[in-house]
Design a protein around this motif. Structure first.
Motif, short mmCIF file in Angstrom:
data_model
loop_
_atom_site.label_atom_id
_atom_site.label_comp_id
_atom_site.label_asym_id
_atom_site.label_seq_id
_atom_site.Cartn_x
_atom_site.Cartn_y
_atom_site.Cartn_z
N VAL A 178 -5.41 -13.75 5.62
CA VAL A 178 -5.87 -14.16 7.70
C VAL A 178 -5.59 -15.02 8.20
CG1 VAL A 178 -7.65 -14.50 9.09
CG2 VAL A 178 -8.22 -13.16 7.18
N GLU A 179 -5.80 -16.14 7.10
CA GLU A 179 -4.89 -17.61 8.09
C GLU A 179 -3.95 -17.91 7.69
OE1 GLU A 179 -8.11 -19.13 8.84
OE2 GLU A 179 -6.43 -19.38 10.48
N SER A 180 -3.29 -17.26 7.51
CA SER A 180 -1.90 -18.08 7.03
C SER A 180 0.14 -16.78 6.77
CB SER A 180 -1.40 -18.64 5.77
OG SER A 180 -0.18 -19.11 5.56
N GLU A 181 0.21 -17.37 7.47
CA GLU A 181 2.05 -16.07 7.31
C GLU A 181 2.45 -16.76 5.67
OE1 GLU A 181 4.33 -15.51 10.70
OE2 GLU A 181 5.69 -14.48 9.59
N ALA A 182 2.69 -17.86 6.37
CA ALA A 182 3.00 -18.38 4.84
C ALA A 182 2.86 -17.77 3.38
CB ALA A 182 2.87 -19.83 4.32
N VAL A 183 1.08 -17.63 3.49
CA VAL A 183 0.77 -16.64 2.23
C VAL A 183 1.39 -15.36 2.23
CG1 VAL A 183 -1.26 -16.06 1.79
CG2 VAL A 183 -1.21 -18.86 2.04
N ARG A 184 1.44 -14.49 3.33
CA ARG A 184 1.01 -13.10 3.11
C ARG A 184 2.80 -13.46 2.95
NH1 ARG A 184 -1.63 -13.85 8.39
NH2 ARG A 184 0.62 -12.88 9.01
N ARG A 185 3.81 -14.38 2.59
CA ARG A 185 5.09 -14.29 2.75
C ARG A 185 5.83 -13.77 1.61
NH1 ARG A 185 6.85 -16.90 7.53
NH2 ARG A 185 6.93 -19.03 6.32
N GLN A 186 4.63 -15.11 0.86
CA GLN A 186 4.77 -15.15 -0.91
C GLN A 186 4.11 -14.25 -1.17
OE1 GLN A 186 4.42 -19.22 -2.76
NE2 GLN A 186 2.00 -18.16 -3.83
N LEU A 187 2.60 -13.64 -0.92
CA LEU A 187 2.42 -12.59 -1.72
C LEU A 187 3.22 -11.43 -1.53
CD1 LEU A 187 -1.40 -13.64 -0.26
CD2 LEU A 187 -0.99 -13.41 -2.33
N LEU A 188 3.53 -10.80 -0.47
CA LEU A 188 4.44 -9.78 -0.85
C LEU A 188 5.50 -9.28 -1.96
CD1 LEU A 188 4.55 -8.81 2.75
CD2 LEU A 188 3.72 -7.45 1.42
N PRO A 189 6.51 -9.99 -2.42
CA PRO A 189 7.33 -10.60 -3.27
C PRO A 189 6.58 -10.16 -4.28
CG PRO A 189 7.63 -12.05 -1.88
CD PRO A 189 7.06 -11.52 -1.07
N GLN A 190 5.12 -11.50 -4.24
CA GLN A 190 4.43 -11.76 -6.02
C GLN A 190 3.73 -10.23 -5.95
OE1 GLN A 190 1.94 -15.02 -5.33
NE2 GLN A 190 3.27 -16.64 -6.05
N GLY A 191 4.09 -9.48 -5.46
CA GLY A 191 3.48 -7.77 -5.68
C GLY A 191 2.16 -7.41 -5.21
N ILE A 192 1.65 -8.15 -4.34
CA ILE A 192 -0.01 -7.29 -4.01
C ILE A 192 -0.37 -6.17 -3.45
CG2 ILE A 192 0.14 -7.87 -1.19
CD1 ILE A 192 -2.14 -9.71 -1.58
N VAL A 193 0.70 -5.65 -3.14
CA VAL A 193 0.83 -4.39 -2.75
C VAL A 193 0.24 -3.42 -4.30
CG1 VAL A 193 1.70 -2.14 -1.69
CG2 VAL A 193 1.25 -4.45 -0.60
#
Lengths: 489, 245
Positions: A178-193
C-alpha cells in the motif's frame, strides 16, 4: 478474521467512551485520507486487549542504545526465552513511529532483523516477522522502504506450511504494498503474482483472507492496470477467486468479501473483462447474489452488506461489457429470481446501509437496459410500486422505468395506470434538472405508447407543472416536445 | 425472445437525448467515494478488524512437551508454537544432509542439485540449474549464473539465504559455535553465513564459506588410497603425503 471474531468477546475493560473516541479518531483519519485521494487501509493487527495491557510500555520510546541492546540479545543471547523476549520488547517499541525511525537509521538493524527472520529458530523467526509487521504499519515511506531487503524472504515463506506465519507475511506484504511504489516495483519481478497464485490454494481460511487483503492492495495501486493486472489475469488467480466466491457450504464470508473486492478492482481496470466472463464470473456472481438474498432473509451474520457492495458493483460493471451480451450473458442471469433477490437486498440495504441503495438500483438499471425479460420480471413481480418508493434515493429509478417503457406499448400498458403519474408529477416539482429531464423522457415514452397517459396528465394540471421548466436551458427542448405531444397526441 | 411482448422500435423523438443506460464511469474507479455517506463500508470494516496476528496472541498453555523428532530437544508449552517449529524445522528436511528448507519446492531443488549424481552429469552438458522463483522457467548452466539471474532479473538479494552454492564438507572446527556467537559488534550482524537452516540450533555450524564455489568433497584422503596414479603409494614421506590433502 471472521472466524476469529465470532469466537472472541471484546473485552469489557475498554470503556464505551474510549471505544467511541477511538472510532472517532479512525473515522477522522479515514476522511482525511480520502480527501488526500489515498484510500489506503492498513490492517491494524493488534489484539485490543493486548493493546490495553501494553499501554504503559508503548508510551516508552526506545533510543539507539536500547534497540542495539535488544538486537544483540536476540542474536546472541544464550537462553532462547531471553532472545525471544528481547524481540518482543523490540516489537512493542516499534509500535511507536519515533522508535521506528531510530531503528531504521541504526546501521545493520534491518540486516540483523532479516537474519533473525531467516534463522533456524522458529519462534525467533516468528517474533522477527512480527517486528517487521510493526514497521509495515508506518506511514513514512522511509520506514516502509527500509523493509525492502525482507521481501524476497516474505515471498519465499508463502510457499511454506505454517499458516500463522504465512498469514503474518501476507498482511505485512499487504501493508508494504500500500505504502510504497518502490516496494511494488521490487515485488513484481520477485514473483509475487505466482507466489500468490500458489498460496491461494491453501485450505486455511485465515491465510485466504490475508491473501485477499494483500492482493486487493496490489490491485488498487495506481500502476495496476498496466503493470499488475495483466499478469494477475494471466495467472490462475481469477479462477481460484471465482471458486472462492461460489455459494455453498464452503463459502466463507470474510474470504468472499476480500475476493469480491479484488474482482471489483480488476473489473474496474477494464483490462480484460471478457476473460472474466468466459471464466464464468457472471454466473458465479449471479448465484452469489441469490445466495446473499437468502442469507439476508435468514437474518444471518452481520456484515452481509460488506459483501453486497462489491457484488453489486461487479455485476453491474460486467453487464456493460459487450462480451456479456455476446456470450448471452443475460442468459446466464436469465432468472426471474435475480430481480426478486435484488429487491430483497434493496429492502435489506434500506435498513442496514442506505448508502448502497444507488448501487443496487444501478444494477437494476443495467439488468433492464437490454433485457426485455428482466423488464417483464419487474412487472410481473409487481415491483413497480416498491421501486417508486425509492425515487427519493436516486433518479436511477427513473432510468429503470424508462428502460421498461422503452420496450414498447405492451410494457407501458403494464405501467399505466397506477401510482406512476402522481410520482412523476411530484418529480416535476423538483428543481434538479437531471431528475426533471429523466422524468420528461419517461413521460414522452408513456405518451408515445400509452394514449391515455397524455390525457390523464393534462387533467392533473401537468402543463402547469411543465411551465416552470420552460426557461431552463437543458430542459427547454424536451418540455416543448412534451407539451406538443400532450396537446396534439 | 421468450417474452410475450413484442419489442417495438426505439423511440425516435428528435428531442430526447440519448438515454444514459450504462452508468459505468462514476463507478468504475476503485477509489469510489459515495456522494452521501462519508464512510466507504469496506474501509471502515478493515479499520475495525482487530485480529491477533500482529501481537503475540493469548495462547492456551499446555503442559510442557518435547518435540518428538529425533535429535530435536525443543520444549513447548503451546501447540501453535510447536506447529510453527515443526513446519519450519522438520517439515521440509533433506534426508541426506538434514538441512531444513522453508518450502517443498526449495527442498526438491536442493536434493536435485546437491544429492543427485545424475544431475551433476547432465549439468555438464545442459542448463540444469532452475530459477528459484516460482513461475520462472529459466534454467542455467551454473549455480552462479542462476544467482546472477536471481539478482538482476528478480531483484533478489545477492546473499539470499536459500541459494547457497554447494559447499565443501570440510571438518567442523571445534570452536565454531563460539565463533558464531562472538562476532564483533561492528560486523554486519548476520549470524553465520553458513548453510541455511540446520535442524537443531544447538549444534555447531560449519565455518562461513568463502565466496564462490569450491570443488566438492575435498576430504583428507587417507594416503593408503590411490586413484590410479601409480600403485606405489603405500608409505610415503611426510612431504608427499601433504599432496593428497
Amino acid at each position: 478474521m471472521w472466524s476469529r471474531q465470532r469466537g472472541r468477546l471484546k473485552p469489557l475493560c475498554c470503556g464505551v467512551e474510549e471505544l467511541r473516541c477511538r472510532r472517532r479518531e479512525r473515522e477522522a483519519a479515514l476522511r482525511k485520507a480520502r480527501r488526500e485521494q489515498q484510500l489506503v487501509s492498513k490492517r491494524l493487527l493488534r489484539d485490543e486487549a493486548l493493546e490495553e495491557a501494553e499501554e504503559g510500555c508503548v508510551a516508552m520510546i526506545f533510543g539507539e542504545a536500547e534497540i542495539q541492546q535488544f538486537l544483540r540479545l536476540a542474536q546472541r543471547g544464550t537462553e532462547e526465552k531471553e532472545r525471544e523476549g528481547a524481540l518482543v520488547s523490540l516489537r512493542r517499541g516499534l509500535q511507536h513511529p519515533e522508535t521506528q525511525q531510530t531503528f531504521i537509521r541504526l546501521e545493520g538493524s534491518i540486516r540483523t532483523l532479516v537474519g533473525l527472520l531467516t534463522s533456524n529458530q522458529a519462534l525467533l523467526q516468528l517474533e522477527a516477522a512480527r517486528c517487521l509487521h510493526e514497521l509495515s504499519h508506518s506511514e513514512q515511506s522511509a520506514v516502509v522502504e527500509a523493509c525492502l531487503p525482507a521481501t524476497s524472504y516474505l515471498l519465499t515463506y508463502l510457499s511454506g506450511h505454517s499458516s500463522d506465519f504465512i498469514e503474518l507475511c501476507l498482511y505485512t506484504l499487504g501493508n508494504l504494498i500500500v505504502e510504497s511504489e518502490a516496494v511494488r516495483r521490487q515485488l513484481l519481478p520477485q514473483g509475487i503474482v505466482p507466489a500468490l497464485a500458489a498460496c491461494i490454494q491453501s485450505p486455511h481460511l485465515t491465510v485466504l483472507e490475508a491473501l485477499g487483503y494483500a492482493l486487493s492492495q496490489l490491485l488498487q495501486a495506481k500502476e495496476a492496470p498496466e503493470k499488475i493486472i495483466p499478469s494477475v489475469l494471466g495467472s490462475t488467480l481469477p479462477q481460484h477467486m471465482l471458486q472462492l466466491l461460489q455459494p455453498g457450504p464452503k463459502l466463507n464470508l470474510g474470504v468472499a468479501v476480500e475476493f469480491a473486492w479484488c474482482l471489483h478492482y480488476i473489473i474496474c481496470s477494464q483490462v480484460n473483462n471478457a476473460l472474466l466472463i468466459t471464466q464464468g464470473a457472471l454466473s458465479t456472481l449471479g448465484l452469489l447474489l441469490l445466495d446473499l438474498a437468502g442469507a439476508v432473509q435468514r437474518t444471518e451474520d452481520a456484515g452481509l452488506e460488506l459483501l453486497a457492495c462489491p457484488v453489486l458493483r461487479c455485476l453491474s460493471n460486467l453487464l456493460t461489457e459487450a462480451a456479456a451480451e455476446a456470450v448471452g450473458g443475460q442468459l446466464q442471469l436469465r432468472d426471474e429470481r435475480v430481480v426478486a433477490a435484488l429487491f430483497i437486498l434493496l429492502q435489506f440495504l434500506l435498513q442496514k446501509q442506505p448508502s448502497l441503495l444507488p448501487e443496487g438500483l444501478w444494477l437494476l438499471n443495467n439488468l433492464t437496459a437490454n433485457s426485455p425479460s428482466f423488464c417483464t420480471s419487474l412487472l410481473s413481480l409487481d415491483l413497480i410500486e416498491p421501486l417508486l418508493h425509492l425515487l427519493s434515493v436516486s433518479n436511477v429509478v427513473l432510468t429503470v422505468l424508462c428502460n421498461v417503457a422503452e420496450k414498447g406499448p405492451a410494457y407501458c400498458q403494464r405501467l399505466w395506470p397506477g401510482p406512476l403519474l402522481s410520482s412523476l408529477l411530484d418529480t416535476l416539482a423538483f428543481s434538479d434538472t437531471e431528475v426533471v429531464g429523466q422524468s420528461l423522457e419517461l413521460l414522452q415514452l408513456l405518451f408515445l405508447y400509452q394514449p391515455g397517459a397524455a390525457q390523464a396528465f393534462l387533467q392533473q394540471s401537468g402543463l402547469q407543472a411543465l411551465q416552470r421548466h420552460e426557461e431552463v436551458a437543458q430542459l427547454q427542448d424536451r418540455v416543448h416536445a412534451l407539451q406538443q405531444t400532450a396537446l396534439h397526441g | 425472445m421468450d417474452t410475450a411482448f413484442a419489442i417495438s422500435p426505439p423511440v425516435t423523438s428528435s428531442t430526447s437525448p440519448a438515454r444514459l443506460i450504462f452508468l459505468m464511469l462514476p463507478w468504475a474507479s476503485p477509489y469510489w467515494s459515495p456522494p452521501t455517506d462519508p464512510q466507504t463500508p469496506r474501509h471502515l470494516y478493515l479499520q475495525d478488524v482487530l485480529t491477533q496476528v500482529g501481537g503475540a496472541p493469548e495462547r492456551p498453555r499446555v503442559p510442557e512437551f518435547t518435540c518428538q523428532v529425533a535429535g530435536c530437544c525443543q520444549v513447548f508449552d503451546a501447540l501453535e508454537d510447536y506447529e510453527h517449529h515443526y513446519h519450519t524445522l522438520h517439515r521440509n528436511v533433506c534426508s541426506f544432509c538434514k538441512r531444513a528448507f522453508p518450502s517443498g519446492h526449495l527442498l526438491d531443488t536442493h536434493i536435485l542439485e546437491w544429492h543427485d549424481s545424475l544431475f551433476q552429469i547432465l549439468a555438464e552438458r545442459q542448463d540444469m540449474y532452475q530459477c528459484l522463483v516460482e513461475g520462472c522457467t529459466e534454467k542455467f548452466r551454473t549455480s552462479r549464473d542462476r544467482k546472477e539471474h536471481l539478482v538482476m532479473r528478480h531483484l533478489y538479494p545477492a546473499d539470499f539465504r536459500f541459494d547457497k552454492p554447494r559447499k565443501s564438507r570440510g571438518p567442523v572446527m571445534p570452536g565454531a559455535a563460539e565463533q558464531v556467537l562472538a562476532e564483533a559488534p561492528g560486523d554486519d550482524g548476520v549470524p553465520s553465513e553458513g548453510d541455511a537452516m540446520e535442524v537443531c540450533s544447538e549444534h555447531v555450524e560449519p565455518p562461513p564459506a568463502p565466496a564462490g564455489e569450491r570443488r566438492a568433497y575435498s576430504h583428507r584422503i587417507p594416503s593408503t588410497i590411490c586413484f590410479g596414479q601409480g600403485a606405489s603409494r603405500g608409505f610415503k614421506r611426510a612431504k608427499k603425503r601433504n599432496k593428497h590433502q
